[in-house]
Design a protein around this motif. Structure first.
Motif, PDB file in Angstrom:
ATOM      1  N   THR A 123       0.837  -1.202   0.000  1.00 49.88           N
ATOM      2  CA  THR A 123       0.000   0.000   0.000  1.00 49.88           C
ATOM      3  C   THR A 123       0.869   1.248   0.000  1.00 49.88           C
ATOM      4  O   THR A 123       0.599   2.206  -0.741  1.00 49.88           O
ATOM      5  CB  THR A 123      -0.928   0.003   1.227  1.00 49.88           C
ATOM      6  OG1 THR A 123      -1.735  -1.180   1.182  1.00 49.88           O
ATOM      7  CG2 THR A 123      -1.817   1.231   1.254  1.00 49.88           C
ATOM      8  N   LEU A 124       1.900   1.254   0.832  1.00 51.84           N
ATOM      9  CA  LEU A 124       2.812   2.408   0.876  1.00 51.84           C
ATOM     10  C   LEU A 124       3.408   2.684  -0.495  1.00 51.84           C
ATOM     11  O   LEU A 124       3.413   3.823  -0.961  1.00 51.84           O
ATOM     12  CB  LEU A 124       3.948   2.158   1.882  1.00 51.84           C
ATOM     13  CG  LEU A 124       3.633   2.292   3.358  1.00 51.84           C
ATOM     14  CD1 LEU A 124       4.829   1.842   4.192  1.00 51.84           C
ATOM     15  CD2 LEU A 124       3.251   3.716   3.702  1.00 51.84           C
ATOM     16  N   TRP A 125       3.920   1.632  -1.134  1.00 54.79           N
ATOM     17  CA  TRP A 125       4.569   1.810  -2.430  1.00 54.79           C
ATOM     18  C   TRP A 125       3.557   2.208  -3.499  1.00 54.79           C
ATOM     19  O   TRP A 125       3.838   3.078  -4.333  1.00 54.79           O
ATOM     20  CB  TRP A 125       5.328   0.547  -2.834  1.00 54.79           C
ATOM     21  CG  TRP A 125       6.199   0.794  -4.030  1.00 54.79           C
ATOM     22  CD1 TRP A 125       6.031   0.308  -5.279  1.00 54.79           C
ATOM     23  CD2 TRP A 125       7.355   1.626  -4.068  1.00 54.79           C
ATOM     24  NE1 TRP A 125       7.014   0.784  -6.107  1.00 54.79           N
ATOM     25  CE2 TRP A 125       7.844   1.597  -5.375  1.00 54.79           C
ATOM     26  CE3 TRP A 125       8.031   2.404  -3.118  1.00 54.79           C
ATOM     27  CZ2 TRP A 125       8.983   2.303  -5.777  1.00 54.79           C
ATOM     28  CZ3 TRP A 125       9.155   3.102  -3.514  1.00 54.79           C
ATOM     29  CH2 TRP A 125       9.619   3.043  -4.821  1.00 54.79           C
ATOM     30  N   PRO A 130       3.687   6.198  -8.048  1.00 52.46           N
ATOM     31  CA  PRO A 130       3.159   6.895  -9.231  1.00 52.46           C
ATOM     32  C   PRO A 130       3.199   8.419  -9.092  1.00 52.46           C
ATOM     33  O   PRO A 130       3.617   9.120 -10.023  1.00 52.46           O
ATOM     34  CB  PRO A 130       1.722   6.378  -9.350  1.00 52.46           C
ATOM     35  CG  PRO A 130       1.703   5.094  -8.597  1.00 52.46           C
ATOM     36  CD  PRO A 130       2.697   5.260  -7.497  1.00 52.46           C
ATOM     37  N   ARG A 131       2.784   8.920  -7.945  1.00 51.75           N
ATOM     38  CA  ARG A 131       2.746  10.387  -7.765  1.00 51.75           C
ATOM     39  C   ARG A 131       4.167  10.948  -7.688  1.00 51.75           C
ATOM     40  O   ARG A 131       4.464  11.982  -8.281  1.00 51.75           O
ATOM     41  CB  ARG A 131       1.951  10.740  -6.511  1.00 51.75           C
ATOM     42  CG  ARG A 131       1.734  12.232  -6.386  1.00 51.75           C
ATOM     43  CD  ARG A 131       0.623  12.556  -5.413  1.00 51.75           C
ATOM     44  NE  ARG A 131       0.345  13.973  -5.465  1.00 51.75           N
ATOM     45  CZ  ARG A 131       0.276  14.752  -4.405  1.00 51.75           C
ATOM     46  NH1 ARG A 131       0.412  14.245  -3.196  1.00 51.75           N
ATOM     47  NH2 ARG A 131       0.050  16.040  -4.536  1.00 51.75           N
ATOM     48  N   TRP A 132       5.043  10.298  -6.957  1.00 50.27           N
ATOM     49  CA  TRP A 132       6.423  10.757  -6.841  1.00 50.27           C
ATOM     50  C   TRP A 132       7.068  10.800  -8.218  1.00 50.27           C
ATOM     51  O   TRP A 132       7.761  11.762  -8.559  1.00 50.27           O
ATOM     52  CB  TRP A 132       7.196   9.833  -5.901  1.00 50.27           C
ATOM     53  CG  TRP A 132       8.496  10.411  -5.423  1.00 50.27           C
ATOM     54  CD1 TRP A 132       8.708  11.052  -4.245  1.00 50.27           C
ATOM     55  CD2 TRP A 132       9.750  10.387  -6.105  1.00 50.27           C
ATOM     56  NE1 TRP A 132      10.023  11.443  -4.158  1.00 50.27           N
ATOM     57  CE2 TRP A 132      10.691  11.044  -5.294  1.00 50.27           C
ATOM     58  CE3 TRP A 132      10.171   9.885  -7.337  1.00 50.27           C
ATOM     59  CZ2 TRP A 132      12.019  11.213  -5.663  1.00 50.27           C
ATOM     60  CZ3 TRP A 132      11.502  10.053  -7.703  1.00 50.27           C
ATOM     61  CH2 TRP A 132      12.407  10.706  -6.867  1.00 50.27           C
ATOM     62  N   THR A 133       6.827   9.767  -9.021  1.00 50.64           N
ATOM     63  CA  THR A 133       7.416   9.690 -10.354  1.00 50.64           C
ATOM     64  C   THR A 133       6.888  10.794 -11.264  1.00 50.64           C
ATOM     65  O   THR A 133       7.664  11.406 -12.010  1.00 50.64           O
ATOM     66  CB  THR A 133       7.150   8.300 -10.966  1.00 50.64           C
ATOM     67  OG1 THR A 133       7.723   7.307 -10.095  1.00 50.64           O
ATOM     68  CG2 THR A 133       7.750   8.167 -12.344  1.00 50.64           C
ATOM     69  N   ARG A 134       5.595  11.075 -11.212  1.00 51.38           N
ATOM     70  CA  ARG A 134       5.026  12.160 -12.036  1.00 51.38           C
ATOM     71  C   ARG A 134       5.672  13.495 -11.688  1.00 51.38           C
ATOM     72  O   ARG A 134       6.061  14.265 -12.578  1.00 51.38           O
ATOM     73  CB  ARG A 134       3.511  12.262 -11.843  1.00 51.38           C
ATOM     74  CG  ARG A 134       2.711  11.284 -12.657  1.00 51.38           C
ATOM     75  CD  ARG A 134       1.228  11.635 -12.682  1.00 51.38           C
ATOM     76  NE  ARG A 134       0.636  11.831 -11.363  1.00 51.38           N
ATOM     77  CZ  ARG A 134       0.189  10.855 -10.574  1.00 51.38           C
ATOM     78  NH1 ARG A 134       0.278   9.599 -10.967  1.00 51.38           N
ATOM     79  NH2 ARG A 134      -0.353  11.120  -9.404  1.00 51.38           N
ATOM     80  N   PHE A 135       5.774  13.788 -10.410  1.00 50.91           N
ATOM     81  CA  PHE A 135       6.359  15.065 -10.023  1.00 50.91           C
ATOM     82  C   PHE A 135       7.868  15.088 -10.260  1.00 50.91           C
ATOM     83  O   PHE A 135       8.425  16.155 -10.530  1.00 50.91           O
ATOM     84  CB  PHE A 135       5.986  15.420  -8.579  1.00 50.91           C
ATOM     85  CG  PHE A 135       4.635  16.057  -8.508  1.00 50.91           C
ATOM     86  CD1 PHE A 135       4.492  17.424  -8.652  1.00 50.91           C
ATOM     87  CD2 PHE A 135       3.500  15.280  -8.347  1.00 50.91           C
ATOM     88  CE1 PHE A 135       3.242  18.017  -8.626  1.00 50.91           C
ATOM     89  CE2 PHE A 135       2.244  15.855  -8.321  1.00 50.91           C
ATOM     90  CZ  PHE A 135       2.109  17.234  -8.458  1.00 50.91           C
TER      91      PHE A 135
END
Length: 160
Positions: A123-125, A130-135
């Motif tokens: 769940t953490l990952w 996805p959000r960390w990678t987009r930003f």
């Protein structure tokens, strides 16, 4: 003043290239590699990287870019190179808005949530990656734009 402008311009260019390259490496290798691991391993690895990147060399590079860009612009204005000064202001603003602010507003809070999270690693990952990678892609694009603008500023100054 010419020496100050040259040092500032080169420092802005080099620091922006180093930081943009760091962001790029995370986008094209680190996160895709972590996504091949089991969530427990990915979370543990990202936690370790986040702890290690908080070092004086990276933090100085990361935070200095808008300052060196603006200092360069001021020196160039004093030397009468308005076009080049404007481009260095644009480089500083581009970095501040597109790389620095997303880091502070999104990536660092995500890192902290991952570091302090007690939920199931899957769940953490799933919530993090996805959000960390987009930003991070946004930071990479604006970091690269900062490199290009710094190079353009140097070109305009030396040409004119």
């Amino acid at each position: 003043m010419t020496t100050l402008a040259l040092l500032g311009a080169l420092l802005t260019l080099v620091l922006a290239a180093v930081v943009a390259g760091t962001f790029f490496a995370f986008s094209v290798s680190v996160l895709p590699g972590l996504n091949t691991l089991e969530p427990e391993q990915a979370v543990a690895s990202m936690r370790a990287m986040n702890a290690r990147i908080l070092n004086p060399l990276f933090l100085t590079s990361f935070t200095a870019i808008p300052l060196t860009a603006i200092a360069t612009a001021v020196a160039l204005l004093a030397l009468g190179h308005r076009a080049a000064a404007f481009v260095f202001v644009a480089a500083g603003v581009s970095y501040a808005v597109g790389a620095f602010l997303p880091t502070v507003a999104v990536n660092v809070p995500l890192n902290e949530a991952l570091a302090n999270g007690t939920a199931d690693p899957a769940t953490l990952w799933h919530d993090f990656a996805p959000r960390w990678t987009r930003f991070n892609a946004l930071r990479t694009a604006f970091g690269t734009a900062t490199v290009l603008l710094s190079g353009l500023g140097l070109f305009l100054w030396r040409r004119g």
